[in-house]
Design an enzyme around this catalytic site. Sequence first.
Site, PDB file in Angstrom:
ATOM      1  NE  ARG A   3      -9.936  11.277  10.440  1.00 41.50           N
ATOM      2  CZ  ARG A   3      -9.140  10.529   9.662  1.00 41.50           C
ATOM      3  NH1 ARG A   3      -9.570   9.370   9.177  1.00 41.50           N
ATOM      4  NH2 ARG A   3      -7.933  10.935   9.373  1.00 41.50           N
ATOM      5  CB  SER A  39      -8.525   5.873   8.277  1.00 40.96           C
ATOM      6  OG  SER A  39      -8.979   6.011   6.956  1.00 40.96           O
ATOM      7  CG  ASP A  59     -12.122   4.483   6.770  1.00 44.18           C
ATOM      8  OD1 ASP A  59     -11.512   5.263   7.520  1.00 44.18           O
ATOM      9  OD2 ASP A  59     -11.988   4.490   5.534  1.00 44.18           O
ATOM     10  CG  HIS A  73      -1.735   1.270   1.323  1.00 48.28           C
ATOM     11  ND1 HIS A  73      -2.882   1.430   0.579  1.00 48.28           N
ATOM     12  CD2 HIS A  73      -1.563   2.420   2.003  1.00 48.28           C
ATOM     13  CE1 HIS A  73      -3.391   2.628   0.832  1.00 48.28           C
ATOM     14  NE2 HIS A  73      -2.614   3.246   1.686  1.00 48.28           N
ATOM     15  CE  LYS A 107      -9.248   3.421   3.996  1.00 49.57           C
ATOM     16  NZ  LYS A 107      -9.558   4.819   3.742  1.00 49.57           N
TER      17      LYS A 107
HETATM   18  N1  URA Z   1      -6.219   8.121   3.674  1.00 49.24           N
HETATM   19  C1  URA Z   1      -7.106   7.342   4.310  1.00 49.24           C
HETATM   20  O1  URA Z   1      -7.534   6.328   3.799  1.00 49.24           O
HETATM   21  N2  URA Z   1      -7.517   7.703   5.543  1.00 49.24           N
HETATM   22  C2  URA Z   1      -7.064   8.804   6.159  1.00 49.24           C
HETATM   23  O2  URA Z   1      -7.459   9.067   7.275  1.00 49.24           O
HETATM   24  C3  URA Z   1      -6.142   9.611   5.474  1.00 49.24           C
HETATM   25  C4  URA Z   1      -5.736   9.238   4.225  1.00 49.24           C
END
Ligand code: URA
Length: 431
Positions: free
Chosen positions: A166, A181, A159, A80, A185
């Site tokens: 946020r 976050s 999320d 990632h 994923k």
């Molecule tokens: N990318 C994400 O997936 N989450 C975040 O909080 C910031 C960047």
Amino acid sequence: MYDIIEKKRDGEILTNDEIQFFIDGYTNGEIPDYQVSALLMAVYFQDMTAEERAQLTTAMVNSGDQIDLSAISGIKVDKHSTGGVGDTTTLILAPLVASLGVPVAKMSGRGLGHTGGTIDKLEAVPGFHVEITSEEFVNLVNKNKVSVIGQTGNLTPADKKLYSLRDVTATVNSIPLIASSIMSKKIASGADAIVLDVKTGAGAFMKELDEAKNLASAMVSIGNRVGRNTMAVISDMSQPLGNAIGNALEVKEAIETLQGSGPKDLTELCLTLGSQMVLLAGKAESLDEARNRLIENLNNGKALEQFKTFLESQGGDSSVVNHPESLPQATNQVELPAKMSGYVSEMIADDIGTAAMMLGAGRATKDSKIDLAVGIVLHKKIGDTVKEGESLLTIHANQADVDDVQEKLYASITISEESVEPQPLIYDTIT
Ligand code: URA
Ligand code: CA
């Protein structure tokens, strides 16, 4: 919920049950935005312990579907990147590490940005598609060691809600919230082990090296706590990675790199990340061994062969490998001549990315259409010498007027009289 907010406000540590309670309640709509907003702001100021961060991530993972990759044999390693400009690594790494027997089961998105996501780039190859069933996906990885599928299932709904909240409550920029976050994923996508490429510099989410290191450590700690072997590399994103920025242009660059003749920085980053992936997958005894075997497969044509097999297995025309001119091509190619002689001292990644987006290479909103053919190919990178009038880069455009784009590009590139040392490509490795 009131008690949980009060507790975090006063700097206390939340229990697993409390974290689970707020994530469940928020996901199913029982806890209102205003209470969660207050909690997020408390987290922003009071931070979370490593254990709280891992619990928060796990609760988010459990808020939705998880991808089950257990039918794929071997250790599934995912990579990632926190995102940058011209980051072509996935197109190269997927077939490259698969050529050493590492199973690559990649779920990818389209997303917003300067160029499309991995899927958009791959779709520049005529016929290639990612609309396959989960069953086909698993079969393809078992057979060919590599497959890419579009986002499936309802992954981490907690999320999605938290990220939107946020965004409007000034709580995006918080290490525990960003780390949980991103990791939620990755973990829901089913990989056994994760290699993170955390970028730093002008084109990165984390502009400062210290911030990038903190985020990387936070994500590595979460991954390892929830039982996924995780490590991170901190890499430079002050200038674009490689030379090509644009969808079809990056496919061409990936092909060249898989042939062993790609840009030096892009090749080096792929070898760095790739050897970590091979090591985590248990396909080599040491990083040196992994790297040497990857280099061997770039030179002997096996990595390129793996890329062709991968393209064909999902309907793609693999003759693009020998005939990149059959990829989408823009009608106009415009050079950007240097205004003076000297050394390239700055190429601001995000501004060059914006120029690519002005040409139509990326999406500004979810519904924008992208032009796969357009983009920018750099001929110079930081530290290079340049003569007045020599081309700094080529603009590939489908529009007649590129004055604005040229102006943006001139403003993002600095030429100085004194020689300059380029920044390091890799700053640190975090395990
Ligand atoms: N990318 C994400 O997936 N989450 C975040 O909080 C910031 C960047
Ligand atoms: Ca590139």
